[in-house]
Design an enzyme around this catalytic site. Structure first.
Site, PDB file in Angstrom:
ATOM      1  N   PHE A 127      35.487  33.515  38.903  1.00 17.96           N
ATOM      2  CA  PHE A 127      35.065  34.669  38.099  1.00 17.96           C
ATOM      3  C   PHE A 127      33.958  35.400  38.833  1.00 17.96           C
ATOM      4  O   PHE A 127      32.953  34.804  39.203  1.00 17.96           O
ATOM      5  CB  PHE A 127      34.578  34.253  36.699  1.00 17.96           C
ATOM      6  CG  PHE A 127      34.218  35.452  35.861  1.00 17.96           C
ATOM      7  CD1 PHE A 127      35.207  36.195  35.227  1.00 17.96           C
ATOM      8  CD2 PHE A 127      32.900  35.878  35.737  1.00 17.96           C
ATOM      9  CE1 PHE A 127      34.890  37.328  34.485  1.00 17.96           C
ATOM     10  CE2 PHE A 127      32.571  37.004  34.995  1.00 17.96           C
ATOM     11  CZ  PHE A 127      33.566  37.733  34.361  1.00 17.96           C
ATOM     12  N   ASP A 214      28.780  33.476  45.426  1.00 17.88           N
ATOM     13  CA  ASP A 214      28.483  34.030  44.111  1.00 17.88           C
ATOM     14  C   ASP A 214      27.659  32.986  43.359  1.00 17.88           C
ATOM     15  O   ASP A 214      28.200  32.054  42.787  1.00 17.88           O
ATOM     16  CB  ASP A 214      29.773  34.362  43.369  1.00 17.88           C
ATOM     17  CG  ASP A 214      29.504  34.957  41.986  1.00 17.88           C
ATOM     18  OD1 ASP A 214      28.340  34.903  41.533  1.00 17.88           O
ATOM     19  OD2 ASP A 214      30.461  35.448  41.363  1.00 17.88           O
ATOM     20  N   LYS A 243      22.346  36.609  36.309  1.00 15.11           N
ATOM     21  CA  LYS A 243      22.070  35.876  35.080  1.00 15.11           C
ATOM     22  C   LYS A 243      20.630  35.385  34.863  1.00 15.11           C
ATOM     23  O   LYS A 243      19.864  36.033  34.177  1.00 15.11           O
ATOM     24  CB  LYS A 243      23.067  34.716  34.959  1.00 15.11           C
ATOM     25  CG  LYS A 243      24.486  35.233  34.681  1.00 15.11           C
ATOM     26  CD  LYS A 243      25.377  34.184  34.072  1.00 15.11           C
ATOM     27  CE  LYS A 243      26.654  34.789  33.498  1.00 15.11           C
ATOM     28  NZ  LYS A 243      27.771  34.922  34.421  1.00 15.11           N
TER      29      LYS A 243
HETATM   30  C1  PLP Z   1      28.615  36.022  34.762  1.00 12.96           C
HETATM   31  C2  PLP Z   1      29.124  35.996  36.138  1.00 12.96           C
HETATM   32  C3  PLP Z   1      29.407  37.188  36.829  1.00 12.96           C
HETATM   33  C4  PLP Z   1      29.315  38.550  36.185  1.00 12.96           C
HETATM   34  O1  PLP Z   1      28.016  38.883  35.830  1.00 12.96           O
HETATM   35  P1  PLP Z   1      27.739  40.155  34.881  1.00 12.96           P
HETATM   36  O2  PLP Z   1      26.251  40.237  34.835  1.00 12.96           O
HETATM   37  O3  PLP Z   1      28.379  39.865  33.571  1.00 12.96           O
HETATM   38  O4  PLP Z   1      28.360  41.327  35.550  1.00 12.96           O
HETATM   39  C5  PLP Z   1      29.803  37.086  38.151  1.00 12.96           C
HETATM   40  N1  PLP Z   1      29.924  35.890  38.754  1.00 12.96           N
HETATM   41  C6  PLP Z   1      29.684  34.733  38.127  1.00 12.96           C
HETATM   42  C7  PLP Z   1      29.820  33.449  38.862  1.00 12.96           C
HETATM   43  C8  PLP Z   1      29.285  34.743  36.793  1.00 12.96           C
HETATM   44  O5  PLP Z   1      29.065  33.581  36.164  1.00 12.96           O
END
Ligand code: PLP
Length: 390
Positions: A127, A214, A243
């Site tokens: 994700f 990420d 986050k």
């Molecule tokens: C939550 C998340 C995202 C997206 O972040 P947003 O602030 O909602 O755009 C991207 N990568 C990972 C691994 C995430 O957990």
């Protein structure tokens, strides 16, 4: 009837205030928060240090523009680069934007090497966000369906499989980067094996690719170190953060080192809001608190305590597939879909999340103490046993 677009199936509760790991709804009912706004509220709710930093900055200067120098943005970039052993930072507002910056950076890096159709390796069940590029990179059809045509320039392989990536290296000359989560959060708290990131690092070194992590969910102490990659003994070329970075204030960052840090030139990328004084004050206060309160170590200790206690409570219970954790990213995998548990937990005054259909995911604030963790384990193990028995 709501005037909000129907993008979330929301739980029937509205929170009125919070303190530490606790929330209170409008009727005064108290909840133990093991979601932390999906790994966002690193310091819990209403942390005095964060509240004070935000208040003071709001009374001084909220926003100017990236047309001008921003001292707190410089300070934040320096702090993050120091912590992560990186050279440069681009500050934005969210995880998707941080990954979007990484994807654009990788493409421009590729064009700089004469590759006309730069291609990024991404993983199944990953994700990366909800923008067109990041949802294309995401390995979940539910996130993509209805938004075709998707972008080109991505190839997908199974997660935690270095050989699958090595195989692509043999026949695809357009690869410029790998984008991967050290632990897949939305994918069900899937923890990559010890050698995985090291294997990817070697492949990137051998082929001149960028290793782009990420760490939007895993970063800022969540897995027991500032960044999850530090446990693998490697350093990425690019890293996305968001986050937990602002402790609840929206902010993201794309960090880069070496050649990757020199790719963008004025005009290549930007953000109106990104890195404004208020957001940077929140992030700086969050980082200082994580540091001074020893929250990386706390995340490691409390996370392991939750896993071992839950494992003991759920030992021999039919239907429990595995309890696993990387610091305070905890996953309890069951043998059947368990979204129903979220509502049952809510009734009992406990906030949990379910991801990948059958994985209960816990992402408590990094400040959670042993007593609070004990209460979490007691409540949750009872709920899971009842759910699996019924
Ligand atoms: C939550 C998340 C995202 C997206 O972040 P947003 O602030 O909602 O755009 C991207 N990568 C990972 C691994 C995430 O957990």
């Amino acid at each position: 009837m709501s005037y909000l677009m129907n993008t979330y199936a929301r739980q029937p509760v509205t929170f009125a205030k919070g303190e530490g790991v606790w929330l209170w709804d409008e009727d005064g009912k108290k909840y133990l928060d093991a979601v932390a706004g999906v790994a966002v509220n690193s310091l819990g709710h209403a942390h005095p240090r964060l509240a004070q930093a935000v208040c003071e900055q709001a009374k001084t200067l909220i926003h100017t523009s990236n047309l001008y120098q921003i001292a707190k943005q410089e300070a934040l970039a320096e702090k993050l680069c120091g912590l992560a052993d990186m050279d440069k930072a681009f500050i934005c507002n969210s995880g998707a934007e941080a990954n979007e910056a990484a994807i654009k950076l990788a493409r421009m890096y590729g064009h700089g090497k004469g590759i006309d159709t730069p291609t990024i390796i991404v993983m199944e069940k990953s994700f990366h966000g909800r923008t067109m590029a990041t949802l294309t990179a995401t390995g979940n059809r539910k996130v993509q369906a209805g938004f075709e045509p998707l972008l080109g320039g991505f190839v997908r392989v199974p997660y935690n499989d270095v050989n699958a990536v090595a195989h692509i290296a043999e026949h695809n000359k357009n690869i410029v980067a790998i984008l991967v989560e050290p632990v897949q959060g939305e994918g069900g708290v899937q923890i990559s094996s010890a050698g995985y990131l090291r294997g990817l690092r070697s492949l990137c070194d051998a082929h001149g690719w960028l290793l782009m992590l990420d760490e939007v969910q895993t970063g800022i102490g969540r897995t027991g170190t500032w960044f999850a990659f530090q446990q693998a003994g490697i350093v990425p070329d690019v890293m996305a953060l968001a986050k937990g970075l602002g402790g609840g204030f929206p902010i993201g960052a794309c960090l880069a080192r070496g050649a990757a840090a020199e790719v963008f030139k004025p005009g290549n990328h930007g953000s109106t809001f990104g890195g404004n004084p208020l957001a940077c004050a929140a992030a700086l206060a969050t980082l200082t608190a994580v540091d001074e309160l020893g929250l990386c170590r706390n995340a490691a200790e409390i996370g392991d305590y939750i896993r071992t206690s839950l494992s003991a409570q759920l030992d021999g219970v039919a239907g429990v597939v595995q309890v696993r954790n990387a610091g305070l990213m905890v996953g309890i995998e069951l043998n059947k879909p368990c979204a129903e548990l979220v509502r049952r937990a809510l009734e009992q005054g406990l906030l949990i999340n379910v991801t990948a259909d059958s994985v209960v995911r816990l992402l408590p604030p990094l400040i959670m103490n042993r007593d609070e963790a004990g209460q979490l384990v007691t409540l949750l193990s009872k709920l899971i046993k009842e759910f699996l028995a019924g």
